[in-house]
Design a protein around this motif. Structure first.
Motif, PDB file in Angstrom:
ATOM      1  N   LEU A 130       0.837  -1.208   0.000  1.00  0.00           N
ATOM      2  CA  LEU A 130       0.000   0.000   0.000  1.00  0.00           C
ATOM      3  C   LEU A 130       0.867   1.251   0.000  1.00  0.00           C
ATOM      4  O   LEU A 130       0.601   2.217  -0.727  1.00  0.00           O
ATOM      5  CB  LEU A 130      -0.916   0.008   1.226  1.00  0.00           C
ATOM      6  N   ALA A 131       1.930   1.211   0.827  1.00  0.00           N
ATOM      7  CA  ALA A 131       2.817   2.372   0.935  1.00  0.00           C
ATOM      8  C   ALA A 131       3.558   2.608  -0.374  1.00  0.00           C
ATOM      9  O   ALA A 131       3.653   3.738  -0.861  1.00  0.00           O
ATOM     10  CB  ALA A 131       3.797   2.168   2.083  1.00  0.00           C
ATOM     11  N   THR A 132       4.063   1.528  -0.956  1.00  0.00           N
ATOM     12  CA  THR A 132       4.831   1.636  -2.200  1.00  0.00           C
ATOM     13  C   THR A 132       4.025   2.321  -3.300  1.00  0.00           C
ATOM     14  O   THR A 132       4.543   3.135  -4.058  1.00  0.00           O
ATOM     15  CB  THR A 132       5.239   0.223  -2.688  1.00  0.00           C
ATOM     16  N   HIS A 133       2.739   1.987  -3.345  1.00  0.00           N
ATOM     17  CA  HIS A 133       1.917   2.503  -4.435  1.00  0.00           C
ATOM     18  C   HIS A 133       1.065   3.705  -4.037  1.00  0.00           C
ATOM     19  O   HIS A 133       0.194   4.130  -4.788  1.00  0.00           O
ATOM     20  CB  HIS A 133       1.031   1.379  -4.975  1.00  0.00           C
ATOM     21  N   SER A 134       1.291   4.224  -2.810  1.00  0.00           N
ATOM     22  CA  SER A 134       0.534   5.395  -2.325  1.00  0.00           C
ATOM     23  C   SER A 134      -0.979   5.210  -2.430  1.00  0.00           C
ATOM     24  O   SER A 134      -1.720   6.122  -2.823  1.00  0.00           O
ATOM     25  CB  SER A 134       0.954   6.660  -3.079  1.00  0.00           C
ATOM     26  N   VAL A 135      -1.416   4.013  -2.070  1.00  0.00           N
ATOM     27  CA  VAL A 135      -2.850   3.728  -2.047  1.00  0.00           C
ATOM     28  C   VAL A 135      -3.481   4.422  -0.835  1.00  0.00           C
ATOM     29  O   VAL A 135      -2.853   4.533   0.215  1.00  0.00           O
ATOM     30  CB  VAL A 135      -3.075   2.200  -1.950  1.00  0.00           C
ATOM     31  N   HIS A 136      -4.715   4.910  -0.972  1.00  0.00           N
ATOM     32  CA  HIS A 136      -5.437   5.518   0.152  1.00  0.00           C
ATOM     33  C   HIS A 136      -6.271   4.465   0.881  1.00  0.00           C
ATOM     34  O   HIS A 136      -6.843   3.581   0.250  1.00  0.00           O
ATOM     35  CB  HIS A 136      -6.364   6.630  -0.335  1.00  0.00           C
ATOM     36  N   VAL A 137      -6.359   4.614   2.196  1.00  0.00           N
ATOM     37  CA  VAL A 137      -7.181   3.706   3.000  1.00  0.00           C
ATOM     38  C   VAL A 137      -8.263   4.524   3.709  1.00  0.00           C
ATOM     39  O   VAL A 137      -7.985   5.599   4.235  1.00  0.00           O
ATOM     40  CB  VAL A 137      -6.318   2.951   4.042  1.00  0.00           C
ATOM     41  N   VAL A 138      -9.482   4.010   3.691  1.00  0.00           N
ATOM     42  CA  VAL A 138     -10.566   4.649   4.439  1.00  0.00           C
ATOM     43  C   VAL A 138     -10.939   3.758   5.623  1.00  0.00           C
ATOM     44  O   VAL A 138     -11.343   2.602   5.443  1.00  0.00           O
ATOM     45  CB  VAL A 138     -11.806   4.896   3.560  1.00  0.00           C
TER      46      VAL A 138
END
Lengths: 465, 465
Positions: free
Chosen positions: A284-292
């Protein structure tokens, strides 16, 4: 420098030219900016012209502005409007329909049958309107929605004047809204075209979840997302059993599958995420994914705990959402912030984790980042959109105030919110909705109550005597 | 049968004699009784005379009563007043003083120094008054308090007209209130004598905790408790480290120590109880000890999780408390019920555990049992004291209603509570306090703000950017 007329009298009108007419000035006790320094300003004026914040300055220096509207709120904090990063707004008609049940029974025996039977365009229109009224009354100025009949959602959003990112629903089975992938896409994009001119509405693709959408469908969406610059909003890793099932049936975790499909990116908005290991977090961090994070829904359905602290440590952007009213049962971001802050402390065993300031960022600027709108909304800064609310803290429950952000998060209630502006337009005026008619909404809720009641779970009797 | 006069005319006055004059009739949409069957009555009338409930019947049959006061609330539920089973009311002046800090730092560097410097009779009077105002406004009609200067607490309780069980504080070091055990006891009992005639006030002994009270002190209290029929209200097993410390220093767990002292009994009210193993639970069940669950305080201070479900399975009575405002930061039993229900589901992983009905019992009848007052309060039943509140559910946030108890617990906010009666006396009348002056309380809070601010922890900056 004053200009003298030939007769030596100072020309008064000259000074008037230096006073700038603006649409709105709000004089507040506190302005909670949620800027990079978490600045809290005391006795400042917020100057708004049209839809934008054009200045923030001490009230004594605000004489250079001549506002068409002056709002004096000396007991209030002005706060960036909440961004509810995950909703199914229309489901507000189902709140309390089937509580205190195991997830499967809740979904399969109550919520889905009720939706299959009743969730048509009228349901979406009326349910979304009810939800928007609740959101405006509780300081939410933007929501990230996922549901069907988005033509109705967009229509209601547009009339109410709230801001929304509307998810174009994608699911691999027919519903009342669309029969197949082609129709889900074409109907969704047609609504997007229709509301192209509304600056307050944006769109995402919203595939329901990895387990209801095939690789093929994801692959069809991807080039369209790229072409149109759309983000994707999806439930992922909501429970450990979702992950276990995927491993058993497909031999791969849902998140890893999305990675293989090259969907992990800053355009991906992943919701719930309670079942994450270190590798997942790294991805998630590597791809700068957002988490809600949706703490109340996760608690109510016993879905697990989103590892918010680990996500922040990894530098991941985490926003806050309420989920739909059927699993919460409100869409109150003040309460959601409080639950997020308390829960993180309880789960981590550290009373200093996830502060009031942290959850306020999650509910505002982090939500804006999630939607790619952080240049426009999420904080009170010059040049940004005037999406703000005012809350009266001079009440028994919120006095004394030592740290206004603590008071907001840990002590205040939504009923103290008096005024809400979206893009400079006042949608709540001293507790009164300006664009929605409360009595009409209540009458509609009453009508729906009759239709929905057959799907109600009989009294959930106590086990405690 | 009508009596005829000699001339054949029916004697009108005969009927009048059959109409009973009562002090109050409340016609409500719902009456949530919290009786043994959790009955919810629709369109019923609650008949109150003096301080007691004397009848509950369909509104159409209520013509046999002539009430001095008729309250028609057709959108409201009438609910047994909440019993907040653990408070430090005076600490409401400290709410938000030092948030998001580790427990030790919170207590040692902020709360205790502020209390040592400031917690005198004026602090207790003003803080308790502020808390009572908050409690009445949120439907609490009885609270179980633990603090110092209980002469002030009793005075304020008496003036406000709320019901309270006041703890006579016991701690093995001198405070501003008393210098040694003898003085703690004698001053406490003197207050008890002074308020002997007030039916709304009862007293317990409140030793602070096993780690601040010696065996000798406990042994001194015991015969007095027996003689006067007093219960004991104490923090026990608040954290695992309290238990670990006791084992290390005294070679015995606090609960086992209390058992050795023969203090485990139905007269013991144990608060927090997050660190309990199976043997502890067995002991509690054997001796019918009461447990008070304070979920929000336990979360906020990261104290651990009270195993509520296991306690219920063992047949133990569990009530609900908010704790003091410094560790919550409100004293809102509606919110506390909601947190208790959500948290139990999240922790157990079972969405059907601890229902809305369960937590409502905890907040009412179980609290009454805890205080030994369940023959008087805790449910709406004929013969009980008229301690009730009314809440308006015809609001955007609480429509539609499918199960009124679900709506109350999961969707409603305290601001919807319009009226509160204690022993038949109206303490909140259409949102207005009748026995306390809100503007005076706000002015006092402002004055205390100035004195307390030096103990405030500087801004708890965000770790989330």
């Amino acid at each position: 420098m004053p200009v003298k007329r030939p007769n030596g009298v100072i020309q008064q009108s000259f000074f008037i030219h230096h006073i700038m007419q603006v649409s709105l000035q709000i004089n507040a006790r506190w302005i909670i900016t949620v800027d990079a320094d978490d600045s809290v300003l005391h006795h400042h004026a917020l100057i708004i012209d049209g839809d934008k914040i054009i200045d923030i300055l001490p009230q004594g220096e605000a004489t250079k502005y001549s506002p068409l509207n002056l709002v004096e709120i000396s007991n209030h904090a002005v706060v960036p409007g909440f961004i509810n990063a995950h909703t199914h707004a229309a489901m507000s008609l189902l709140k309390g329909l089937a509580d205190d049940l195991p997830l499967d029974e809740w979904l399969n025996e109550h919520i889905w049958p009720a939706e299959t039977e009743l969730a048509d365009e009228h349901f979406v229109k009326d349910g979304t309107e009810l939800a928007i009224a609740e959101m405006i009354r509780s300081g939410t100025t933007c929501f990230n929605d996922m549901y069907f009949f988005i033509d109705q959602t967009a229509l209601v959003v547009s009339r109410a004047g709230i801001r929304a990112n509307i998810g174009i629903p994608i699911i691999d089975f027919p519903t009342r809204w669309a029969k197949d992938l082609d129709e889900y896409i074409s109907k969704g994009l047609a609504v997007r075209d229709q509301f192209n001119n509304n600056k307050l509405i944006t769109f995402s693709f919203s595939p329901h979840a990895p387990y209801t959408v095939s690789d093929e469908s994801f692959k069809t969406l991807q080039p369209i997302m790229d072409e149109l610059g759309l983000s994707m909003h999806i439930h992922v890793h909501e429970t450990q059993s979702e992950v276990d099932d995927a491993i058993e049936k497909q031999g791969i975790k849902p998140l890893a599958r999305l990675n293989n499909l090259e969907l992990l990116s800053p355009d991906l908005i992943t919701v719930h995420m309670t079942a994450l290991d270190d590798d997942d977090i790294k991805q998630l961090a590597t791809h700068s994914v957002h988490v809600v994070h949706c703490p109340e829904s996760n608690l109510k359905l016993a879905s697990g705990f989103c590892p918010v602290l680990s996500l922040f440590e990894a530098g991941i952007n985490v926003a806050l959402g309420t989920d739909g009213s059927a699993s919460n049962n409100d869409i109150d971001m003040l309460g959601e912030m409080r639950t997020a802050a308390l829960l993180a402390k309880g789960i981590s065993g550290k009373a200093n984790s996830l502060s009031a300031h942290d959850v306020l960022r999650m509910a505002t600027i982090n939500g804006a980042k999630t939607l790619g709108l952080n240049d426009q909304i999420g904080s009170i800064e010059i040049g940004k959109q005037a999406d703000v609310f005012a809350i009266n803290l001079k009440q028994i429950e919120t006095q004394p105030v030592y740290d206004v952000i603590s008071t907001l998060v840990y002590s205040a209630s939504r009923s103290q919110i008096s005024d809400v502006w979206v893009a400079g337009k006042r949608l709540l005026d001293n507790h009164e909705l300006t664009t929605l008619d409360e009595s009409v909404l209540l009458e509609k809720a009453k009508q729906w109550h009759g239709k929905i009641t057959p799907f109600h779970h009989p009294v959930n009797k106590t086990g405690v005597k």
